[in-house]
Motif scaffolding. Structure first.
Motif, PDB file in Angstrom:
ATOM      1  N   ILE A  39       0.853  -1.198   0.000  1.00 37.50           N
ATOM      2  CA  ILE A  39       0.000   0.000   0.000  1.00 37.50           C
ATOM      3  C   ILE A  39       0.886   1.245   0.000  1.00 37.50           C
ATOM      4  CG2 ILE A  39      -1.907  -1.105   1.264  1.00 37.50           C
ATOM      5  CD1 ILE A  39      -1.148   0.606   3.686  1.00 37.50           C
ATOM      6  N   PHE A  40       0.263   2.391  -0.295  1.00 34.88           N
ATOM      7  CA  PHE A  40       0.982   3.670  -0.305  1.00 34.88           C
ATOM      8  C   PHE A  40       0.092   4.693   0.393  1.00 34.88           C
ATOM      9  CE2 PHE A  40       2.432   7.416  -3.131  1.00 34.88           C
ATOM     10  CZ  PHE A  40       3.552   7.655  -2.347  1.00 34.88           C
ATOM     11  N   HIS A  71      -3.828   5.134  -0.338  1.00 35.39           N
ATOM     12  CA  HIS A  71      -4.713   5.580   0.750  1.00 35.39           C
ATOM     13  C   HIS A  71      -4.446   7.078   0.901  1.00 35.39           C
ATOM     14  CE1 HIS A  71      -5.996   1.633   2.518  1.00 35.39           C
ATOM     15  NE2 HIS A  71      -5.029   1.252   1.700  1.00 35.39           N
ATOM     16  N   VAL A  72      -5.507   7.877   0.802  1.00 39.02           N
ATOM     17  CA  VAL A  72      -5.315   9.333   0.751  1.00 39.02           C
ATOM     18  C   VAL A  72      -5.886  10.035   1.982  1.00 39.02           C
ATOM     19  CG1 VAL A  72      -5.796  11.414  -0.606  1.00 39.02           C
ATOM     20  CG2 VAL A  72      -5.395   9.246  -1.762  1.00 39.02           C
ATOM     21  N   TYR A 108      -9.801   9.295   2.930  1.00 39.83           N
ATOM     22  CA  TYR A 108     -10.155   9.620   4.310  1.00 39.83           C
ATOM     23  C   TYR A 108     -10.420  11.113   4.467  1.00 39.83           C
ATOM     24  CZ  TYR A 108      -8.244   4.961   4.645  1.00 39.83           C
ATOM     25  OH  TYR A 108      -7.994   3.626   4.436  1.00 39.83           O
ATOM     26  N   ALA A 109     -11.667  11.500   4.126  1.00 40.65           N
ATOM     27  CA  ALA A 109     -12.068  12.908   4.260  1.00 40.65           C
ATOM     28  C   ALA A 109     -12.572  13.142   5.680  1.00 40.65           C
ATOM     29  CB  ALA A 109     -13.174  13.201   3.259  1.00 40.65           C
ATOM     30  N   ILE A 110     -12.751  14.403   6.064  1.00 38.79           N
ATOM     31  CA  ILE A 110     -13.306  14.663   7.401  1.00 38.79           C
ATOM     32  C   ILE A 110     -14.776  14.245   7.429  1.00 38.79           C
ATOM     33  CG2 ILE A 110     -11.710  16.497   8.048  1.00 38.79           C
ATOM     34  CD1 ILE A 110     -13.943  18.531   7.443  1.00 38.79           C
ATOM     35  N   ASP A 111     -15.279  14.025   8.643  1.00 40.57           N
ATOM     36  CA  ASP A 111     -16.655  13.560   8.817  1.00 40.57           C
ATOM     37  C   ASP A 111     -17.651  14.530   8.141  1.00 40.57           C
ATOM     38  OD1 ASP A 111     -18.514  11.681  10.461  1.00 40.57           O
ATOM     39  OD2 ASP A 111     -19.280  13.714  10.793  1.00 40.57           O
ATOM     40  N   LYS A 112     -18.493  13.968   7.300  1.00 40.32           N
ATOM     41  CA  LYS A 112     -19.407  14.751   6.472  1.00 40.32           C
ATOM     42  C   LYS A 112     -20.361  15.632   7.293  1.00 40.32           C
ATOM     43  CE  LYS A 112     -21.456  13.641   2.078  1.00 40.32           C
ATOM     44  NZ  LYS A 112     -21.898  12.601   1.174  1.00 40.32           N
ATOM     45  N   GLN A 113     -21.046  14.982   8.249  1.00 41.89           N
ATOM     46  CA  GLN A 113     -22.061  15.702   9.010  1.00 41.89           C
ATOM     47  C   GLN A 113     -21.436  16.773   9.896  1.00 41.89           C
ATOM     48  OE1 GLN A 113     -25.345  15.581   8.458  1.00 41.89           O
ATOM     49  NE2 GLN A 113     -25.301  17.369   9.796  1.00 41.89           N
ATOM     50  N   LEU A 140      -1.923   2.045   8.900  1.00 40.16           N
ATOM     51  CA  LEU A 140      -0.888   3.022   9.255  1.00 40.16           C
ATOM     52  C   LEU A 140      -0.019   2.441  10.365  1.00 40.16           C
ATOM     53  CD1 LEU A 140      -2.886   6.376   9.616  1.00 40.16           C
ATOM     54  CD2 LEU A 140      -1.191   5.828   7.863  1.00 40.16           C
ATOM     55  N   PRO A 141       1.311   2.501  10.209  1.00 43.15           N
ATOM     56  CA  PRO A 141       2.164   2.112  11.333  1.00 43.15           C
ATOM     57  C   PRO A 141       2.345   3.304  12.271  1.00 43.15           C
ATOM     58  CG  PRO A 141       3.502   2.593   9.395  1.00 43.15           C
ATOM     59  CD  PRO A 141       2.060   2.834   9.000  1.00 43.15           C
ATOM     60  N   LEU A 142       2.864   3.028  13.452  1.00 43.14           N
ATOM     61  CA  LEU A 142       3.283   4.129  14.316  1.00 43.14           C
ATOM     62  C   LEU A 142       4.750   4.373  14.029  1.00 43.14           C
ATOM     63  CD1 LEU A 142       1.712   3.238  17.790  1.00 43.14           C
ATOM     64  CD2 LEU A 142       1.062   5.117  16.273  1.00 43.14           C
TER      65      LEU A 142
END
Ligand SMILES: O=C(O)[C@H](O)[C@@H](O)[C@H](O)[C@H](O)COP(=O)(O)O
Length: 258
Positions: A39-40, A71-72, A108-113, A140-142
């Motif tokens: 993945i990227f 993954h954006v 991964y956009a911010i929460d719509k509502q 995602l790794p740490l």
């Protein structure tokens, strides 16, 4: 892996040449990470960057980049509806993401509502929760200190006042270290309500690329000179580092005072 503070830079004759190099750099890292781990993870800002990414939509990249493995994420986002002209998500969707095959669930956009409600604090809390879940899901790794998530590549622009993401000069957000995502409700650059990754998260990225084109007002050029010559830490972008490489792509105008 040691944290690097060395700023590398390349200067391009114009925006077009910068875009060509940006596409090459991004496609190279995409191929490397897709091969190494399947993945990227890419973080975007808003504004000019999306336009400068346009060369990735052309041959050979459009066909060869493994878009399905992307993954954006966003380094910062304006708290407004996903359909609002101010939305960084909308800008990236319309100008870039919708033209390539990145799976919907990897965006991964911010929460719509919450965004519609204008609740910046809650948007930041939810975005951080989302990132924490992705760490649990091993998307995602740490980073090695175990405190912050680590993205593969972060692509962003710098504002004329030296801001990066939504970390602005003389604002407290630059000092936040106990959160992954924070918020601002009085951004000096409109619109006022935004969320932003915090500085330690930004600097945990493996690769950080900062692209800056001056619009010939000299303001970006002045900030660039202040960062490269004086390391003026009053400018948030002067705090940028990375775990592997910190690269600055400048057009001739932005580099004119160096
Ligand atoms: O939401 C935003 O406002 C952006 O994400 C912001 O952080 C941007 O990247 C810089 O302001 C650079 O903007 P330019 O590319 O227009 O110089």
């Amino acid at each position: 892996m040691a944290e690097t503070t060395q700023r590398k830079r390349e200067v391009f004759a114009n925006k077009n040449e910068l875009s060509v190099a940006l596409a090459k750099y991004t496609a190279h890292l995409s191929a490397k990470f897709c091969k190494e781990k399947g993945i990227f993870t890419v973080v975007l800002s808003g504004c000019g960057l999306i336009d400068w990414l346009g060369k990735l939509l052309e041959s050979p990249y459009k066909e060869s980049v493994e878009w399905s493995k992307w993954h954006v994420f966003w380094v910062d986002e304006r708290v407004c509806s996903h359909e609002d002209q101010n939305s960084n998500y909308k800008l990236a969707m319309d100008g870039f993401i919708s033209k390539v095959g990145i799976p919907k669930e990897n965006i991964y956009a911010i929460d719509k509502q919450c965004a519609v409600d204008g609740d910046a604090e809650r948007c930041a809390t939810l975005y951080e929760e989302w990132l924490r879940n992705l760490v649990k899901e091993k998307i995602l790794p740490l980073c090695p200190n175990g405190q912050y998530p680590q993205f593969d590549l972060q692509l962003q622009g710098m504002g004329p006042d030296g801001h990066m993401a939504s970390l602005f000069p003389e604002r407290p957000q630059i000092k936040v270290t106990d959160k992954w995502v924070t918020h601002i409700t009085d951004s000096p650059k409109p619109p006022p309500r935004r969320i932003t990754l915090t500085l330690p998260v930004i600097n945990s990225s493996l690769y950080n690329l900062m692209a800056v084109c001056d619009d010939h007002t000299d303001q970006c050029a002045r900030s660039i000179a202040d960062i490269f010559k004086n390391n003026n830490l009053a400018l948030p972008a002067a705090h940028l580092t990375a775990q592997v490489e910190q690269m600055w792509y400048l057009d001739k105008a932005a580099a004119s005072l160096l």
